[in-house]
Design a protein around this motif. Structure first.
Motif, PDB file in Angstrom:
ATOM      1  N   GLU A  29     -29.105 -25.803 -33.748  1.00  0.00           N
ATOM      2  CA  GLU A  29     -28.348 -25.186 -32.606  1.00  0.00           C
ATOM      3  C   GLU A  29     -27.330 -26.207 -32.560  1.00  0.00           C
ATOM      4  O   GLU A  29     -25.918 -26.109 -32.774  1.00  0.00           O
ATOM      5  CB  GLU A  29     -28.472 -25.663 -30.950  1.00  0.00           C
ATOM      6  N   ALA A  30     -27.343 -27.646 -32.979  1.00  0.00           N
ATOM      7  CA  ALA A  30     -26.723 -28.468 -33.344  1.00  0.00           C
ATOM      8  C   ALA A  30     -25.533 -27.901 -34.812  1.00  0.00           C
ATOM      9  O   ALA A  30     -24.936 -28.557 -35.090  1.00  0.00           O
ATOM     10  CB  ALA A  30     -26.923 -30.365 -33.253  1.00  0.00           C
ATOM     11  N   LEU A  31     -26.481 -28.111 -35.964  1.00  0.00           N
ATOM     12  CA  LEU A  31     -26.100 -27.359 -36.842  1.00  0.00           C
ATOM     13  C   LEU A  31     -24.973 -26.175 -37.065  1.00  0.00           C
ATOM     14  O   LEU A  31     -23.953 -26.234 -37.781  1.00  0.00           O
ATOM     15  CB  LEU A  31     -27.440 -27.450 -38.223  1.00  0.00           C
ATOM     16  N   ASP A  32     -25.357 -25.467 -35.661  1.00  0.00           N
ATOM     17  CA  ASP A  32     -24.430 -24.412 -36.089  1.00  0.00           C
ATOM     18  C   ASP A  32     -23.444 -25.219 -35.220  1.00  0.00           C
ATOM     19  O   ASP A  32     -21.920 -24.210 -35.903  1.00  0.00           O
ATOM     20  CB  ASP A  32     -24.622 -23.304 -35.424  1.00  0.00           C
ATOM     21  N   ALA A  33     -23.470 -25.878 -34.204  1.00  0.00           N
ATOM     22  CA  ALA A  33     -22.039 -26.399 -32.962  1.00  0.00           C
ATOM     23  C   ALA A  33     -21.357 -27.015 -34.225  1.00  0.00           C
ATOM     24  O   ALA A  33     -20.030 -27.027 -34.597  1.00  0.00           O
ATOM     25  CB  ALA A  33     -22.689 -27.033 -32.443  1.00  0.00           C
ATOM     26  N   ALA A  34     -21.896 -27.896 -35.468  1.00  0.00           N
ATOM     27  CA  ALA A  34     -21.041 -28.838 -36.555  1.00  0.00           C
ATOM     28  C   ALA A  34     -20.506 -27.967 -37.535  1.00  0.00           C
ATOM     29  O   ALA A  34     -19.010 -28.133 -38.012  1.00  0.00           O
ATOM     30  CB  ALA A  34     -22.206 -29.760 -36.748  1.00  0.00           C
ATOM     31  N   LEU A  35     -20.784 -26.837 -37.904  1.00  0.00           N
ATOM     32  CA  LEU A  35     -19.902 -25.520 -38.754  1.00  0.00           C
ATOM     33  C   LEU A  35     -19.193 -25.127 -38.375  1.00  0.00           C
ATOM     34  O   LEU A  35     -17.970 -24.894 -38.752  1.00  0.00           O
ATOM     35  CB  LEU A  35     -21.177 -24.897 -39.284  1.00  0.00           C
ATOM     36  N   ASP A  65     -25.440 -41.687 -26.513  1.00  0.00           N
ATOM     37  CA  ASP A  65     -24.270 -40.512 -26.735  1.00  0.00           C
ATOM     38  C   ASP A  65     -25.289 -39.212 -27.573  1.00  0.00           C
ATOM     39  O   ASP A  65     -25.630 -39.143 -28.684  1.00  0.00           O
ATOM     40  CB  ASP A  65     -23.518 -40.838 -27.723  1.00  0.00           C
ATOM     41  N   SER A  66     -25.098 -38.610 -26.420  1.00  0.00           N
ATOM     42  CA  SER A  66     -26.272 -36.726 -27.014  1.00  0.00           C
ATOM     43  C   SER A  66     -25.647 -35.966 -27.422  1.00  0.00           C
ATOM     44  O   SER A  66     -25.875 -35.163 -27.802  1.00  0.00           O
ATOM     45  CB  SER A  66     -26.204 -36.204 -25.245  1.00  0.00           C
ATOM     46  N   ARG A  67     -24.331 -36.621 -28.022  1.00  0.00           N
ATOM     47  CA  ARG A  67     -23.347 -35.586 -29.267  1.00  0.00           C
ATOM     48  C   ARG A  67     -24.063 -35.513 -30.271  1.00  0.00           C
ATOM     49  O   ARG A  67     -24.031 -36.283 -31.112  1.00  0.00           O
ATOM     50  CB  ARG A  67     -22.155 -35.735 -29.088  1.00  0.00           C
ATOM     51  N   GLY A  68     -23.733 -34.670 -31.353  1.00  0.00           N
ATOM     52  CA  GLY A  68     -23.869 -34.342 -32.694  1.00  0.00           C
ATOM     53  C   GLY A  68     -22.701 -35.546 -33.424  1.00  0.00           C
ATOM     54  O   GLY A  68     -21.671 -35.595 -32.933  1.00  0.00           O
ATOM     55  N   CYS A  69     -22.552 -35.901 -34.650  1.00  0.00           N
ATOM     56  CA  CYS A  69     -21.610 -36.894 -35.366  1.00  0.00           C
ATOM     57  C   CYS A  69     -21.797 -35.924 -36.619  1.00  0.00           C
ATOM     58  O   CYS A  69     -23.271 -36.144 -37.057  1.00  0.00           O
ATOM     59  CB  CYS A  69     -22.228 -37.245 -34.787  1.00  0.00           C
ATOM     60  N   LYS A  73     -17.150 -36.316 -33.623  1.00  0.00           N
ATOM     61  CA  LYS A  73     -18.241 -35.836 -32.342  1.00  0.00           C
ATOM     62  C   LYS A  73     -18.443 -34.851 -31.743  1.00  0.00           C
ATOM     63  O   LYS A  73     -17.095 -34.270 -31.377  1.00  0.00           O
ATOM     64  CB  LYS A  73     -18.059 -36.785 -31.282  1.00  0.00           C
ATOM     65  N   PHE A  74     -19.347 -34.361 -31.140  1.00  0.00           N
ATOM     66  CA  PHE A  74     -19.511 -33.172 -31.097  1.00  0.00           C
ATOM     67  C   PHE A  74     -19.995 -32.275 -30.171  1.00  0.00           C
ATOM     68  O   PHE A  74     -21.675 -32.677 -29.815  1.00  0.00           O
ATOM     69  CB  PHE A  74     -19.304 -31.719 -32.713  1.00  0.00           C
ATOM     70  N   GLU A  75     -20.470 -31.580 -29.334  1.00  0.00           N
ATOM     71  CA  GLU A  75     -21.452 -31.082 -28.418  1.00  0.00           C
ATOM     72  C   GLU A  75     -21.573 -29.934 -28.312  1.00  0.00           C
ATOM     73  O   GLU A  75     -21.790 -29.021 -29.629  1.00  0.00           O
ATOM     74  CB  GLU A  75     -20.657 -30.193 -26.728  1.00  0.00           C
ATOM     75  N   TYR A  76     -23.369 -29.518 -28.778  1.00  0.00           N
ATOM     76  CA  TYR A  76     -23.956 -28.614 -28.781  1.00  0.00           C
ATOM     77  C   TYR A  76     -24.962 -27.701 -27.294  1.00  0.00           C
ATOM     78  O   TYR A  76     -24.672 -28.726 -26.157  1.00  0.00           O
ATOM     79  CB  TYR A  76     -24.313 -28.425 -29.912  1.00  0.00           C
ATOM     80  N   ILE A  99     -27.884 -27.972 -25.842  1.00  0.00           N
ATOM     81  CA  ILE A  99     -29.042 -29.452 -26.001  1.00  0.00           C
ATOM     82  C   ILE A  99     -29.463 -28.986 -25.481  1.00  0.00           C
ATOM     83  O   ILE A  99     -31.326 -28.400 -26.077  1.00  0.00           O
ATOM     84  CB  ILE A  99     -28.666 -31.071 -25.596  1.00  0.00           C
ATOM     85  N   GLU A 100     -29.893 -28.478 -24.580  1.00  0.00           N
ATOM     86  CA  GLU A 100     -30.409 -27.488 -23.670  1.00  0.00           C
ATOM     87  C   GLU A 100     -31.561 -26.182 -24.484  1.00  0.00           C
ATOM     88  O   GLU A 100     -32.475 -26.282 -24.251  1.00  0.00           O
ATOM     89  CB  GLU A 100     -29.971 -26.996 -22.211  1.00  0.00           C
ATOM     90  N   ALA A 101     -31.041 -25.699 -25.060  1.00  0.00           N
ATOM     91  CA  ALA A 101     -31.622 -24.344 -25.658  1.00  0.00           C
ATOM     92  C   ALA A 101     -32.513 -25.409 -26.644  1.00  0.00           C
ATOM     93  O   ALA A 101     -33.440 -24.428 -27.388  1.00  0.00           O
ATOM     94  CB  ALA A 101     -30.391 -24.176 -26.767  1.00  0.00           C
ATOM     95  N   ALA A 102     -31.972 -25.825 -27.654  1.00  0.00           N
ATOM     96  CA  ALA A 102     -32.979 -26.657 -28.561  1.00  0.00           C
ATOM     97  C   ALA A 102     -33.920 -27.296 -27.740  1.00  0.00           C
ATOM     98  O   ALA A 102     -35.269 -27.464 -28.648  1.00  0.00           O
ATOM     99  CB  ALA A 102     -32.128 -27.995 -29.404  1.00  0.00           C
ATOM    100  N   ALA A 103     -33.633 -28.001 -26.747  1.00  0.00           N
ATOM    101  CA  ALA A 103     -34.465 -28.947 -26.327  1.00  0.00           C
ATOM    102  C   ALA A 103     -35.734 -28.044 -25.861  1.00  0.00           C
ATOM    103  O   ALA A 103     -37.237 -28.169 -26.451  1.00  0.00           O
ATOM    104  CB  ALA A 103     -34.577 -29.587 -24.834  1.00  0.00           C
ATOM    105  N   GLN A 104     -35.751 -26.380 -25.126  1.00  0.00           N
ATOM    106  CA  GLN A 104     -36.594 -25.629 -25.538  1.00  0.00           C
ATOM    107  C   GLN A 104     -37.470 -25.217 -25.724  1.00  0.00           C
ATOM    108  O   GLN A 104     -38.473 -24.752 -26.035  1.00  0.00           O
ATOM    109  CB  GLN A 104     -35.210 -24.724 -23.978  1.00  0.00           C
ATOM    110  N   LYS A 105     -36.582 -24.831 -27.359  1.00  0.00           N
ATOM    111  CA  LYS A 105     -37.249 -24.543 -28.462  1.00  0.00           C
ATOM    112  C   LYS A 105     -38.460 -25.679 -28.999  1.00  0.00           C
ATOM    113  O   LYS A 105     -39.656 -25.180 -29.235  1.00  0.00           O
ATOM    114  CB  LYS A 105     -36.230 -24.867 -29.097  1.00  0.00           C
ATOM    115  N   ILE A 106     -37.759 -26.298 -28.507  1.00  0.00           N
ATOM    116  CA  ILE A 106     -38.992 -27.832 -28.873  1.00  0.00           C
ATOM    117  C   ILE A 106     -40.719 -27.958 -28.007  1.00  0.00           C
ATOM    118  O   ILE A 106     -41.481 -28.061 -28.333  1.00  0.00           O
ATOM    119  CB  ILE A 106     -38.432 -28.994 -28.220  1.00  0.00           C
TER     120      ILE A 106
END
Length: 241
Positions: free
Chosen positions: A14-20, A193-197, A212-215, A217-224
């Motif tokens: 989720e974070a990688l796709d948001a960064a791209l 800071d929960s935002r990726g960078c 700094k970017f939002e993504y 987080i809930e989706a990534a956490a639920q997968k974990i």
């Protein structure tokens, strides 16, 4: 040419796709730790391979998750995640991680490393570690990761400064200065800071932008949690620790 600089993705799709999606770029440099901690090691490695990084170095989690090193030096949390990851990745992904080059890597006046350029597994946590390595390095700029904290260290003559990057900003790279730059973590920030960078480098303009970017987080956490990984790996994404 704009260069996307990614570090410490840690299986967070989720974070990688948001960064791209944050900006346009022509090439990609990766500073290691594609996998570990998160729930999508296969998908993250596939996405990185599709980007065809111009330059990449391995991280400590990449080494352990592909079996190149054992888990003895890892914390219990990192060990559990690494062993889980080993059971999830296929042969092609494992071989790709095995073949990642060891840092540091020199790129046209830039040094790329995961940890310090002296030791790929060393955490550069304070100025006292950085300045001797900066003085000894041939290249004026070193890009590194590993700590998951976006930082800028710069030196000119006898003047030395260190900055923790707390929001998106642009740094002008001066010809008469030397730099150690950590672009932060895409997938598991640890600076409160929960935002990726990540970093966006323009070598023609001689600028590096911390983004700094939002993504989701809930989706990534639920997968974990669904994967049966330690719950702390999910909760820490919410607080950036």
């Amino acid at each position: 040419m704009k260069t996307l600089i990614l570090s410490d993705i840690h299986s967070n799709l989720e974070a990688l796709d948001a960064a791209l999606q944050q900006s346009s770029f022509q090439e990609v440099w990766v500073l290691g730790d594609l996998v570990g901690y998160g729930a999508d090691p296969e998908a993250v490695v596939k996405r990185v391979r599709e980007l065809q990084p111009a330059h990449i170095v391995r991280g400590n989690h990449d080494k352990v998750c592909c079996g190149l090193e054992d888990v003895s030096r890892f914390s219990d949390l990192a060990r559990d995640a690494a062993l889980w990851t080993r059971g999830q990745i296929g042969r092609e992904t494992r071989d790709y991680l095995l073949d990642l080059p060891q840092g540091p890597k020199r790129v046209e006046g830039w040094t790329l490393s995961h940890g310090s350029p002296w030791d790929e597994d060393e955490y550069l946590l304070d100025q006292e570690q950085v300045w001797p390595q900066m003085d000894s390095l041939r290249d004026p700029v070193c890009l590194f990761g590993h700590t998951h904290v976006p930082m800028l260290y710069r030196s000119r003559g006898g003047r030395r400064q260190a900055f923790h990057i707390t929001d998106s900003c642009t740094v002008q790279i001066q010809d008469d200065e030397r730099y150690f730059i950590n672009p932060g973590s895409v997938g598991q920030p640890r600076d409160g800071d929960s935002r990726g960078c990540f970093g966006l480098l323009d070598r023609e303009e001689k600028t590096l932008r911390f983004i700094k970017f939002e993504y989701d987080i809930e989706a990534a956490a639920q997968k974990i949690l669904k994967a049966g990984l330690p719950s702390l790996l999910a909760s820490r994404l919410q607080v950036g620790r």
